[in-house]
Design an enzyme around this catalytic site. Structure first.
Site, PDB file in Angstrom:
ATOM      1  N   TYR A 219      42.492 -16.962  20.120  1.00 56.14           N
ATOM      2  CA  TYR A 219      41.741 -16.974  18.853  1.00 56.14           C
ATOM      3  C   TYR A 219      41.492 -18.426  18.398  1.00 56.14           C
ATOM      4  CZ  TYR A 219      42.470 -11.915  18.610  1.00 56.14           C
ATOM      5  OH  TYR A 219      42.450 -10.570  18.874  1.00 56.14           O
TER       6      TYR A 219
ATOM      7  N   GLU B 160      46.677 -16.083  21.813  1.00 54.32           N
ATOM      8  CA  GLU B 160      45.825 -15.026  22.398  1.00 54.32           C
ATOM      9  C   GLU B 160      44.348 -15.431  22.490  1.00 54.32           C
ATOM     10  OE1 GLU B 160      49.045 -14.260  21.751  1.00 54.32           O
ATOM     11  OE2 GLU B 160      48.770 -12.413  22.873  1.00 54.32           O
TER      12      GLU B 160
ATOM     13  N   HIS C 140      43.139 -13.158  25.432  1.00 55.40           N
ATOM     14  CA  HIS C 140      42.576 -11.829  25.669  1.00 55.40           C
ATOM     15  C   HIS C 140      41.663 -11.801  26.893  1.00 55.40           C
ATOM     16  CE1 HIS C 140      44.472  -9.938  22.410  1.00 55.40           C
ATOM     17  NE2 HIS C 140      43.756 -10.462  21.448  1.00 55.40           N
TER      18      HIS C 140
ATOM     19  N   GLN D 236      47.338   4.026  25.520  1.00 58.77           N
ATOM     20  CA  GLN D 236      46.336   5.091  25.418  1.00 58.77           C
ATOM     21  C   GLN D 236      45.963   5.467  23.983  1.00 58.77           C
ATOM     22  OE1 GLN D 236      48.061   7.362  29.099  1.00 58.77           O
ATOM     23  NE2 GLN D 236      46.411   8.555  28.260  1.00 58.77           N
TER      24      GLN D 236
ATOM     25  N   ARG E 265      52.275 -18.327  15.464  1.00 60.35           N
ATOM     26  CA  ARG E 265      52.259 -17.688  16.794  1.00 60.35           C
ATOM     27  C   ARG E 265      51.617 -18.647  17.773  1.00 60.35           C
ATOM     28  NH1 ARG E 265      50.918 -11.712  18.537  1.00 60.35           N
ATOM     29  NH2 ARG E 265      51.927 -11.790  20.558  1.00 60.35           N
TER      30      ARG E 265
HETATM   31  P1  NAP Z   1      40.155  13.782  36.566  1.00 61.09           P
HETATM   32  O1  NAP Z   1      40.367  12.530  35.836  1.00 61.09           O
HETATM   33  O2  NAP Z   1      39.324  14.841  35.980  1.00 61.09           O
HETATM   34  O3  NAP Z   1      39.566  13.368  37.982  1.00 61.09           O
HETATM   35  C1  NAP Z   1      39.242  14.292  38.950  1.00 61.09           C
HETATM   36  C2  NAP Z   1      38.539  13.592  40.096  1.00 61.09           C
HETATM   37  O4  NAP Z   1      38.154  14.566  41.011  1.00 61.09           O
HETATM   38  C3  NAP Z   1      37.308  12.854  39.680  1.00 61.09           C
HETATM   39  O5  NAP Z   1      37.313  11.600  40.330  1.00 61.09           O
HETATM   40  C4  NAP Z   1      36.157  13.718  40.165  1.00 61.09           C
HETATM   41  O6  NAP Z   1      35.190  12.791  40.593  1.00 61.09           O
HETATM   42  C5  NAP Z   1      36.778  14.511  41.286  1.00 61.09           C
HETATM   43  N1  NAP Z   1      36.308  15.887  41.374  1.00 61.09           N
HETATM   44  C6  NAP Z   1      36.082  16.753  40.352  1.00 61.09           C
HETATM   45  N2  NAP Z   1      35.683  17.949  40.828  1.00 61.09           N
HETATM   46  C7  NAP Z   1      35.660  17.842  42.165  1.00 61.09           C
HETATM   47  C8  NAP Z   1      35.327  18.726  43.213  1.00 61.09           C
HETATM   48  N3  NAP Z   1      34.944  19.971  42.979  1.00 61.09           N
HETATM   49  N4  NAP Z   1      35.398  18.270  44.467  1.00 61.09           N
HETATM   50  C9  NAP Z   1      35.781  17.027  44.737  1.00 61.09           C
HETATM   51  N5  NAP Z   1      36.106  16.125  43.787  1.00 61.09           N
HETATM   52  C10 NAP Z   1      36.046  16.537  42.519  1.00 61.09           C
HETATM   53  O7  NAP Z   1      41.516  14.468  36.912  1.00 61.09           O
HETATM   54  P2  NAP Z   1      42.862  13.882  37.464  1.00 61.09           P
HETATM   55  O8  NAP Z   1      42.675  12.641  38.264  1.00 61.09           O
HETATM   56  O9  NAP Z   1      43.482  15.040  38.123  1.00 61.09           O
HETATM   57  O10 NAP Z   1      43.642  13.493  36.171  1.00 61.09           O
HETATM   58  C11 NAP Z   1      43.998  14.466  35.220  1.00 61.09           C
HETATM   59  C12 NAP Z   1      44.178  13.844  33.878  1.00 61.09           C
HETATM   60  O11 NAP Z   1      45.314  13.017  33.862  1.00 61.09           O
HETATM   61  C13 NAP Z   1      42.996  12.997  33.492  1.00 61.09           C
HETATM   62  O12 NAP Z   1      42.648  13.220  32.173  1.00 61.09           O
HETATM   63  C14 NAP Z   1      43.488  11.639  33.634  1.00 61.09           C
HETATM   64  O13 NAP Z   1      42.883  10.759  32.701  1.00 61.09           O
HETATM   65  C15 NAP Z   1      44.963  11.780  33.349  1.00 61.09           C
HETATM   66  N6  NAP Z   1      45.652  10.719  34.035  1.00 61.09           N
HETATM   67  C16 NAP Z   1      45.507   9.493  33.541  1.00 61.09           C
HETATM   68  C17 NAP Z   1      46.092   8.453  34.182  1.00 61.09           C
HETATM   69  C18 NAP Z   1      45.950   7.063  33.628  1.00 61.09           C
HETATM   70  O14 NAP Z   1      46.358   6.148  34.258  1.00 61.09           O
HETATM   71  N7  NAP Z   1      45.408   6.883  32.443  1.00 61.09           N
HETATM   72  C19 NAP Z   1      46.811   8.661  35.333  1.00 61.09           C
HETATM   73  C20 NAP Z   1      46.930   9.953  35.827  1.00 61.09           C
HETATM   74  C21 NAP Z   1      46.319  10.979  35.179  1.00 61.09           C
HETATM   75  P3  NAP Z   1      33.758  13.174  41.135  1.00 61.09           P
HETATM   76  O15 NAP Z   1      33.339  14.384  40.354  1.00 61.09           O
HETATM   77  O16 NAP Z   1      32.919  11.962  40.899  1.00 61.09           O
HETATM   78  O17 NAP Z   1      33.966  13.424  42.575  1.00 61.09           O
HETATM   79 FE1  SF4 Z   2      50.865   2.659  22.491  1.00 58.91          FE
HETATM   80 FE2  SF4 Z   2      52.488   4.715  22.101  1.00 58.91          FE
HETATM   81 FE3  SF4 Z   2      51.560   4.190  24.545  1.00 58.91          FE
HETATM   82 FE4  SF4 Z   2      53.384   2.625  23.363  1.00 58.91          FE
HETATM   83  S1  SF4 Z   2      53.639   4.753  23.996  1.00 58.91           S
HETATM   84  S2  SF4 Z   2      51.589   1.953  24.426  1.00 58.91           S
HETATM   85  S3  SF4 Z   2      52.698   2.685  21.259  1.00 58.91           S
HETATM   86  S4  SF4 Z   2      50.360   4.795  22.787  1.00 58.91           S
END
Ligand code: NAP
Ligand code: SF4
Length: 677
Positions: free
Chosen positions: A168, A166, A254, A341, A216
């Site tokens: 290291y 990785e 990494h 996450q 490893r």
């Molecule tokens: P979000 O992360 O809160 O994003 C909402 C998006 O809409 C932002 O880009 C925001 O950007 C925009 N927005 C907010 N208010 C707005 C408005 N009034 N008009 C136009 N644009 C607006 O919500 P989400 O994408 O619906 O996701 C929901 C949750 O699911 C989040 O916590 C996200 O992290 C999670 N999620 C995570 C993943 C992942 O891969 N980790 C995948 C899917 C969902 P601006 O304000 O800059 O325009």
């Molecule tokens: Fe990490 Fe749990 Fe997501 Fe697996 S499911 S990657 S252990 S948080």
């Protein structure tokens, strides 16, 4: 008992000791050791030993101050540390487990101005330029690692894993990318591999013969000027001669720009790399990366890719992985969906790791299942991740649970996530929730929209009704060319070739990924295509396993523009360890990412935007369809009615707080509530 997985449950005789099966829990840096709460650390490992894994490896333990991943990283420096670590080994042995301690010297990856390396070359992922080790410094590192191995034995460990991959320290000596020395520790490959080989030799001398030493070994570096396969074979043979008991597989440094463990990486994507070394050495080989079910583990072993499999994050998701597989209950194993996450994203933010699927991981001493003193009749409304977790946990504690959902299937928004190319693991998560609900005495009432009056007979009501899309209030948003992300991900709406996506949060990224990939052809379920897209080659043909990424298969099926109002980099708020992967994946598909916009109006021609407070530079994004991914708001109609009626109501998940909602927070809240009822 283990007939479904004969290879997995075949003991492995190491001569002086025998491993009861072929499954190892790989090293994970959870930040638990740094808490110095040794009871908590011991319980984490003991719970997994009770779950039947044959051998575990601890998180990386520093052999000296300069080798720590960061300034306060856990080490095994003196008798006090030996005593502390003894608490872990004692509890693991009481649970009939075996445990090896990983010795990790970070070299130039150490987040500390004290860091040392073969040459003074800064890594792209660290702000510090390492000091070049002089001859005495090299000798000190070897001696410190050997003495640490001896102390690990004193602390009762069954072995050590010497971290040689990785990117290291040991890895840094091996390649010209990081080793520019001209003395006996640099130059020819023979000289560059002297350091890791000497480390293993001296560690063996320090611990005696009847002690496990795992090395490893980085089998595919995925960096420029990385090792060739030929060099890997030469090193593996030298490591065997130096006294290693087992060789484990390391995949990628990494700093590599190729994902190696994220959810979009196909399952067992790198088992072929270990297989190339099979038969070249006579000690057993362990393979790793994206192995997360007993079926995959069995297949990897049955097809001769390795003698043993290492899984790490799957043991955060479910400590009883092996025991459940042994009982033929694979469907009951909580799946690691490889999201990072709650584990790696926490580790890299200095927080204690846990698991999105299993919030008890690393919180075993705090979150305990206890039978409820007064079992209650509990209604859970909403079968998304929050409601499901609360229902399951409450039922496990002995409450009488009825679970309602207006949909005719469980899973809520997880059912949308699983449609996204690269998020196929969400299918397994929904299936697991279903298997748990079926196995527990939970009454499910699906396809029914309940009213407050339907819930009168329950002692407590848990409202997990989730979210509704936010109204972005854009002129023209009611046009027929405007759709919600739900229409797209649920497959209800086919869109044209030019698409504008409003909102670049997690869902905007997901929708863009969905739109640029042919649904039948997710690279995450097609290993040759995935390797080609990310530019992974056979290390026998290309140094470090790096080829040119892309090719004709990478062409997008649509022309997508992803917009946000913020001026920051797109995807900045996505996972710490995965945001760059989502961004890179969309870049490969030529997604046009535009920030700092104002949405002026939507017309039949597309989306009109402007920039800045003075709304300058008006621009038309010509689009056949516009998708709204502008976030969500809590769905609380039922909760409000129940509160008005004076009911005891617990509001969780998106219904509680919609902002920044994700499955991690929803499940954590559901489990904690379920335990507290
Ligand atoms: P979000 O992360 O809160 O994003 C909402 C998006 O809409 C932002 O880009 C925001 O950007 C925009 N927005 C907010 N208010 C707005 C408005 N009034 N008009 C136009 N644009 C607006 O919500 P989400 O994408 O619906 O996701 C929901 C949750 O699911 C989040 O916590 C996200 O992290 C999670 N999620 C995570 C993943 C992942 O891969 N980790 C995948 C899917 C969902 P601006 O304000 O800059 O325009
Ligand atoms: Fe990490 Fe749990 Fe997501 Fe697996 S499911 S990657 S252990 S948080």
């Amino acid at each position: 008992m283990s007939s479904r997985y004969p290879h997995m449950f075949k003991p492995l005789d190491l001569g002086f000791t025998t491993l009861k099966n072929r499954v190892m829990m790989g090293s994970m840096h959870t930040n638990l050791e740094e808490t110095k709460n040794w009871d908590r650390v011991a319980e984490f490992y003991a719970e997994r030993a009770r779950g039947g894994v044959s051998l575990m490896v601890t998180g990386g333990i520093a052999p000296n101050q300069e080798g720590g991943v960061f300034a306060q990283a856990a080490g095994l420096y003196d008798q006090g540390d030996v005593k502390n670590h003894s608490a872990i080994t004692k509890r693991v042995h009481e649970a009939d487990g075996k445990i090896a301690m990983q010795i990790l010297h970070a070299g130039r990856y150490a987040y500390s101005p004290q860091c040392v390396a073969p040459s003074p070359i800064k890594s792209p992922i660290s702000p510090f330029v390492p000091a070049e080790l002089d001859a005495a410094g090299v000798e000190k590192q070897i001696q410190d690692i050997a003495e640490t191995a001896a102390r690990a034995r004193e602390a009762g460990y069954d072995g050590v894993e010497i971290m040689g991959s990785e990117g290291y320290l040991l890895n840094q000596f091996l390649v010209t990318h990081t080793n520019h020395r001209t003395d006996e520790w640099g130059g020819s490959y023979e000289n560059r591999m002297r350091f890791p080989v000497e480390v293993v030799k001296r560690a063996r001398q320090a611990v005696g013969e009847d002690f496990i030493i795992i090395y490893r070994l980085s089998m595919i570096d995925l960096i420029p000027n990385g090792s060739t396969h030929e060099e890997v074979v030469v090193l593996a043979r030298a490591i065997e001669r130096a006294g290693a008991t087992l060789i484990n597989t390391g995949i990628g440094w990494h700093e590599a720009r190729i994902p190696t463990i994220a959810t979009s990486v196909p399952r067992a994507a790198f088992a072929w790399v270990t297989k190339k070394l099979m038969g070249q050495v006579s000690i057993p080989l362990i393979t790793s990366n994206r192995i997360n079910t007993p079926e995959v583990a069995e297949d990897v072993l049955a097809t001769g890719c390795a003698d043993m499999v290492s899984m790490a994050r799957p043991f955060l998701a479910d400590a009883d992985f092996v025991a459940k597989a042994a009982k033929g209950q694979a469907e009951q194993i909580a799946p690691c969906i490889a999201c990072n996450q709650a584990c790696l994203d926490h580790t890299f933010s200095g927080k204690i790791s846990s698991c999105l699927v299993n919030p008890r991981a690393c919180y075993e001493t705090e979150l305990k299942f206890r039978p409820a003193k007064e079992p209650k009749a509990i209604a859970v409304v909403g079968a998304g991740p929050a409601g499901l977790s609360a229902a399951m946990t409450a039922a496990e504690c002995g409450h009488s649970v009825t679970l309602f959902d207006q949909s005719d299937q469980i899973g809520g928004q997880l059912n949308l996530a699983k449609q996204v190319p690269g998020k196929e693991e969400f299918h397994g998560l929904v299936d697991w929730f279903q298997a748990r609900i079926d196995a527990l005495p939970i009454k499910t009432v699906l396809g029914t929209r309940v009213t407050a009056g339907d819930l009168d007979s329950f002692d407590d009501v848990i409202v997990a009704t989730g979210v509704v899309p936010r109204d972005p209030k854009i002129e023209g948003q009611n046009n027929s060319n405007v759709h919600s992300y739900i229409d797209i991900l649920s497959g209800n709406r086919r869109v044209g070739e030019r698409v504008a996506v409003i909102g670049a949060g997690g869902i905007g990224f997901d929708v863009s990924e969905f739109l640029v990939t042919e649904q039948e052809d997710s690279p995450s379920t097609n290993l040759p295509q995935w390797l080609k897209e990310w530019g992974v080659a056979d290390p026998a043909e290309a140094r470090g396993g790096l080829a040119v990424a892309g090719g004709e298969d990478a062409a997008p099926v649509r022309n997508v523009t992803l917009l946000q109002r913020k001026k920051e980099k797109h995807g900045k708020r996505l996972g710490k360890t995965t945001g760059w992967i989502h961004r890179a994946a969309l870049n490969k598909k030529n997604v046009n990412m535009i920030g700092g916009v104002n949405y002026e109006r939507i017309t039949d021609e597309g989306l009109e935007i402007s920039f800045g407070e003075t709304r300058e530079n008006p621009t038309l994004i010509a689009a056949d369809d516009i998708i709204l991914c502008s976030g969500q708001e809590s769905e609380r109609q039922l909760a409000n009615k129940l509160l008005e009626a004076g009911k005891t109501v617990h509001i969780i998940g998106g219904a509680d707080v919609a902002a920044e909602l994700d499955a991690k927070r929803a499940i954590d809240q559901g489990v904690r509530l379920g335990l507290s009822l």
